[in-house]
Write a protein that holds these residues in place. Sequence first.
Motif, PDB file in Angstrom:
ATOM      1  N   ILE A   1      32.063  44.521  41.607  1.00 56.58           N
ATOM      2  CA  ILE A   1      33.440  44.036  41.465  1.00 56.58           C
ATOM      3  C   ILE A   1      33.658  43.651  40.014  1.00 56.58           C
ATOM      4  N   PHE A   2      34.896  43.717  39.589  1.00 52.92           N
ATOM      5  CA  PHE A   2      35.237  43.242  38.259  1.00 52.92           C
ATOM      6  C   PHE A   2      35.688  41.798  38.381  1.00 52.92           C
ATOM      7  N   SER A   3      35.144  40.955  37.522  1.00 52.23           N
ATOM      8  CA  SER A   3      35.519  39.551  37.448  1.00 52.23           C
ATOM      9  C   SER A   3      35.919  39.297  36.002  1.00 52.23           C
ATOM     10  N   GLY A   4      37.223  39.361  35.761  1.00 48.23           N
ATOM     11  CA  GLY A   4      37.691  39.316  34.382  1.00 48.23           C
ATOM     12  C   GLY A   4      37.233  40.584  33.684  1.00 48.23           C
ATOM     13  N   SER A   5      36.531  40.443  32.577  1.00 47.86           N
ATOM     14  CA  SER A   5      36.036  41.614  31.855  1.00 47.86           C
ATOM     15  C   SER A   5      34.578  41.931  32.201  1.00 47.86           C
ATOM     16  N   TYR A   6      34.028  41.222  33.175  1.00 48.35           N
ATOM     17  CA  TYR A   6      32.632  41.433  33.561  1.00 48.35           C
ATOM     18  C   TYR A   6      32.522  42.219  34.862  1.00 48.35           C
ATOM     19  N   LEU A   7      31.471  43.019  34.950  1.00 47.58           N
ATOM     20  CA  LEU A   7      31.161  43.739  36.180  1.00 47.58           C
ATOM     21  C   LEU A   7      30.044  42.974  36.883  1.00 47.58           C
ATOM     22  N   VAL A   8      30.322  42.505  38.095  1.00 44.70           N
ATOM     23  CA  VAL A   8      29.336  41.780  38.892  1.00 44.70           C
ATOM     24  C   VAL A   8      28.728  42.772  39.870  1.00 44.70           C
TER      25      VAL A   8
END
Length: 126
Positions: free
Chosen positions: A98-105
């Motif tokens: 999932i994308f969380s802001g600009s990060y990929l979790v």
Amino acid sequence: MLPLAFLTLGCEKDVSKRYKELKAAIRNDDVARVKDIVNRLVSDLPAGTATATDPDGHYNSYLILIERLNEECDVIATGTCYASIDASPETSEIKLEIFSGSYLVTRIITLRPGNEGGFVCINMHE
């Protein structure tokens, strides 16, 4: 016609809630919540029939779960292994992103055959 419109809106609200719940649980590394949501997603899938090429008989359900996660839950789900981990009973894994802001979790969920057919989510890890 009016009751049908209300029914449709209610379904959309429930699906939207599921998106948010699963994504938040993945983002927060909430293993218990992810297991609960995934187990609800597979609860209607039939028990498989073992074959020579599918000893657990759950491959079709595995593919359906991946499809549901991608289409209904707004996550990127990829099958990473099916019934191929050295464990008893054999387990399977699906990568969730999932994308969380600009990060990929990125997390991995682990599945095993259930006691009453089908399969269950037993863990989530990085």
